[in-house]
Scaffold this active site. Structure first.
Site, PDB file in Angstrom:
ATOM      1  N   THR A   1       0.949  -1.347   0.020  1.00  0.00           N
ATOM      2  CA  THR A   1      -0.432  -0.161  -0.359  1.00  0.00           C
ATOM      3  C   THR A   1       0.599   1.055  -0.079  1.00  0.00           C
ATOM      4  O   THR A   1       1.126   1.862  -1.257  1.00  0.00           O
ATOM      5  CB  THR A   1      -1.180   0.044   0.806  1.00  0.00           C
ATOM      6  OG1 THR A   1      -0.334  -0.283   2.108  1.00  0.00           O
ATOM      7  CG2 THR A   1      -2.243  -0.950   1.316  1.00  0.00           C
TER       8      THR A   1
ATOM      9  N   LYS B   1       3.802  -7.324   3.761  1.00  0.00           N
ATOM     10  CA  LYS B   1       3.743  -4.915   3.816  1.00  0.00           C
ATOM     11  C   LYS B   1       3.185  -4.365   4.815  1.00  0.00           C
ATOM     12  O   LYS B   1       3.316  -4.809   6.193  1.00  0.00           O
ATOM     13  CB  LYS B   1       2.316  -5.040   3.097  1.00  0.00           C
ATOM     14  CG  LYS B   1       1.194  -6.092   3.390  1.00  0.00           C
ATOM     15  CD  LYS B   1       0.404  -5.133   3.928  1.00  0.00           C
ATOM     16  CE  LYS B   1       0.114  -3.440   3.014  1.00  0.00           C
ATOM     17  NZ  LYS B   1      -0.380  -2.380   4.112  1.00  0.00           N
TER      18      LYS B   1
ATOM     19  N   THR C   1       0.536  -3.843  11.721  1.00  0.00           N
ATOM     20  CA  THR C   1      -0.205  -2.937  10.874  1.00  0.00           C
ATOM     21  C   THR C   1       0.132  -3.483   9.776  1.00  0.00           C
ATOM     22  O   THR C   1       1.001  -2.349   9.459  1.00  0.00           O
ATOM     23  CB  THR C   1      -0.896  -2.032  10.739  1.00  0.00           C
ATOM     24  OG1 THR C   1      -1.817  -1.315  12.245  1.00  0.00           O
ATOM     25  CG2 THR C   1      -1.609  -1.456  10.065  1.00  0.00           C
TER      26      THR C   1
ATOM     27  N   GLU D   1       6.007   4.477   7.046  1.00  0.00           N
ATOM     28  CA  GLU D   1       6.137   5.598   6.733  1.00  0.00           C
ATOM     29  C   GLU D   1       7.258   6.705   6.995  1.00  0.00           C
ATOM     30  O   GLU D   1       6.967   7.550   7.866  1.00  0.00           O
ATOM     31  CB  GLU D   1       4.335   6.308   6.557  1.00  0.00           C
ATOM     32  CG  GLU D   1       3.689   5.177   5.818  1.00  0.00           C
ATOM     33  CD  GLU D   1       1.733   5.177   6.840  1.00  0.00           C
ATOM     34  OE1 GLU D   1       1.151   4.727   5.389  1.00  0.00           O
ATOM     35  OE2 GLU D   1       1.895   5.996   7.468  1.00  0.00           O
TER      36      GLU D   1
ATOM     37  N   ASN E   1       0.092  10.772   5.414  1.00  0.00           N
ATOM     38  CA  ASN E   1      -0.717  10.375   5.818  1.00  0.00           C
ATOM     39  C   ASN E   1      -1.601  11.298   5.814  1.00  0.00           C
ATOM     40  O   ASN E   1      -3.425  11.557   6.338  1.00  0.00           O
ATOM     41  CB  ASN E   1      -0.728  10.000   7.230  1.00  0.00           C
ATOM     42  CG  ASN E   1      -0.062   8.253   7.405  1.00  0.00           C
ATOM     43  OD1 ASN E   1      -0.622   7.659   7.317  1.00  0.00           O
ATOM     44  ND2 ASN E   1       0.763   8.877   7.916  1.00  0.00           N
TER      45      ASN E   1
END
Lengths: 416, 416
Positions: free
Chosen positions: A164, A190, A201, A288, A411
């Site tokens: 993602t 992932k 997550t 991220e 985000n």
């Protein structure tokens, strides 16, 4: 938005071994077409008859429809697996009755295409939460085509298909000898936001051709998870879709391991642990916006659980994560995080190291504290924070990344 | 670094009333001189004889030396107060024996200058953690000069003197009639990072000339704190120095309130609550890098405590806070945060509103969901997120701000 590759992205995807008894195919269902991307977004795995499996799932009270199904299938299928379908682009979480319809259609397509029982079929989805699919068979409709193309897995293609906000595909594997039989393990994972215990997550699948009884595999997986995927955090947020599964086909030809007293058990356990740890680290390294990979160990605690809570408070503190990003060796914030955990400590015995630089000792700044030495550690891309809580002899280690402008950018733009 | 003023900064500091029985002076001890700033960084307050006080402090296990002293003084002095000294620029937290020496010297200076007992003297410090002062009397040495200049408080000067990364001084007050006597309340507060329950990382002092017994004032303050300062969060980090104190001089001339059955009690309680709530909101509005002020209410919970835990999970989620910053109405992340709280909910009854726009209903996206309407709410500088957990009738409200590039900048550069 264009994602900037993680500085920790490996030069190339690792060479992973052939795992006997596992076939796969990837394809595109067009989840990313609206964003102008041509990429695969679905994979199908099929397993030889007699494959054991084990799974660990998010503890969230708003778990996705897929997770709810997998929990049920793991029980009703008694730990046997025949197929796995995963899509990216839509998480099928908080989609109510429509989410169940999507699962039913996908599972029916898997059963029809492969001639296998529904309760041996596993599914997962990752992407935006809460957007129901208009067509319940949206994912299922590609299954026949994928089933017709099943072959020895292209691990990198599969690892890419469920990315993602990941900036690189993640894989890890091992091959080793077990009493004269070569055992192969390959895993993919992932991330890379909503990463926190329990669980990180993420989706991760590990495949091996070793033979091991389902109940024993489940027990082993839960132990491994505690020290790997449940000891990483990117942002302290727990997803609705977290899934880790191991599939053991037994196709290597060995006799099954049915007890932890079997001398082969420890060898397999260590190898699975190593693969899971490597995958967990890769998820953090692709956190991220991550620019730093930081190992946090709390020792001298009353229990391993207490050490883990303190380590997670340090790892999840936005003040510490922004200091990491800036290379500011702000050790006072580590004191803050330990204090707010409310776990037992002795403040007048508390010590803190950045790598091997002692910055705090016995409840205050170290006598020979050197700002230059501390800053030099925080300037590195990878370093360690160690805390001695001064009350016991138990420890735990977690891994995290920093909080950068990249995280804020990614985000704020995730759904666009 | 140069701090960018909060968009919520009021045009001017409010006019606060004269509070009888309170005198103050502010001065500079040079904590900020090294950063090229000429500003006050210490204040002294002195109270008339017979002043009651109450205090609530950080629950951190690594509380500052100042907090440890205040807790002790509140007990040994039986809730009477004669003086208060607060400095910014250095928190005196995790400074070991040196921190205690600094306190001893400051308290001695206060006692000598004002002729008052040590256990009626309160102190606090805010700034970088873990940097011991070379001279234990560094703060104490300015006390005689401040004592000589005591006068009716310049509230704005005091509010400015204890600012750290605050971008505006914070004050709130009320004057009202109580059975023919005018009661005055003035309060000041500073933030603005390390803000989370329990407590918000901050210092706040509220002064009134009402007369109220110390034990009753303490009880009242704890109740008020739960719904004000302990219901705000900027970053989920809890400081080592959090302090909220109320001083009631009784100098208005009323007879003391000694019971909550006294009809005057509710009136005073409501006014103190209003001042504390206003100050708490100002702290969030000056949260580091804040561009949005968001009210989060969870209702339909099994208990107020359960509602508060869910509201805090939403308020502290970096994924939700970055979405707020970007104006991305990513309601799926609210589902995630509610789920990871592990508090009782019914997923098929769960509903979510952004202001009065229903975005999720009965466990999935609202039937008439409008992305445009939801986005319009998130584009506003102030809005409300409401969640109905679907399992009870209890609720709680918390207030928070967004997570912006400004937060990353400020906290990477804090010590420089």
């Amino acid at each position: 938005m264009k994602l900037i590759p993680s500085p920790f992205a490996p030069a190339h995807f690792p060479d992973l071994p052939i795992v006997h008894g596992v076939r796969a195919a990837t394809g595109s269902r067009g989840f990313y077409a609206a964003r102008g991307l041509t990429r695969d977004d679905v994979f199908l795995f099929a397993f030889d008859e007699g494959t054991s499996c084990a799974g660990v799932y998010t503890v969230s009270n708003t778990a996705s429809a897929d997770v709810l199904w997998c929990r049920e299938a793991l029980k009703s299928g008694a730990g046997t697996a025949s197929a796995l379908v995963v899509n990216s682009g839509n998480s099928n979480a908080f989609t109510g009755p429509k989410g169940v319809l999507k699962n039913d259609a996908t599972l029916k397509a898997m059963g029809d295409a492969l001639g296998v029982a529904k309760e041996t079929c596993f599914i997962a989805a990752t992407g935006v939460i809460g957007e129901p699919l208009a067509d319940p068979n949206y994912v299922g409709s590609i299954v026949p085509e994928l089933a017709a193309r099943l072959a020895a897995p292209d691990w990198e293609a599969a690892a890419r298909a469920f990315m993602t906000t990941d900036t690189f595909p993640k894989g890890a594997g091992r091959s080793f000898d077990l009493d004269g039989t070569q055992i192969n393990i390959a895993g993919i994972a992932k991330g890379s936001g909503m990463i926190a215990p329990n669980m990180a997550t993420m989706l991760s699948y590990v495949f091996t051709d070793a033979a091991i009884a389902p109940a024993l595999l489940q027990e082993l997986l839960e132990d491994i998870t505690d020290e790997t995927f449940n000891s990483i955090t990117v942002d302290g947020d727990t997803s609705t879709s977290d899934t880790l599964m191991v599939f053991a086909t037994g196709a290597c030809g060995m006799s099954p391991i049915t007890s932890s007293d079997d001398p082969r058990f420890e060898v397999l356990a260590d190898a699975l642990h190593a693969v899971c740890l490597e995958l967990a680290h890769l998820i953090v390294k692709d956190g991220e916006g991550a620019s730093k990979f930081v190992t946090i160990t709390v020792k001298g605690a009353v229990s391993s659980q207490s050490a883990k809570i303190m380590a997670c408070e340090i790892a999840n503190s936005p003040l510490i994560k922004t200091a990491m990003a800036a290379g500011d060796a702000n050790w006072g914030r580590v004191v803050m995080a330990v204090g707010k955990s409310l776990e037992p400590i002795r403040m007048d015995e508390l010590s803190i190291w950045f790598d091997d630089v002692l910055v705090a000792q016995n409840g205050s700044r170290a006598p020979d504290y050197s700002e230059a030495a501390a800053s030099a550690v925080f300037a590195k891309p990878e370093f360690t924070i160690t805390v001695d809580a001064g009350v016991g002899d138990q420890s735990h280690t977690v891994w995290t990344c920093d909080l950068t402008h990249g995280y804020v950018d990614i985000n704020g733009a995730y759904r666009t």
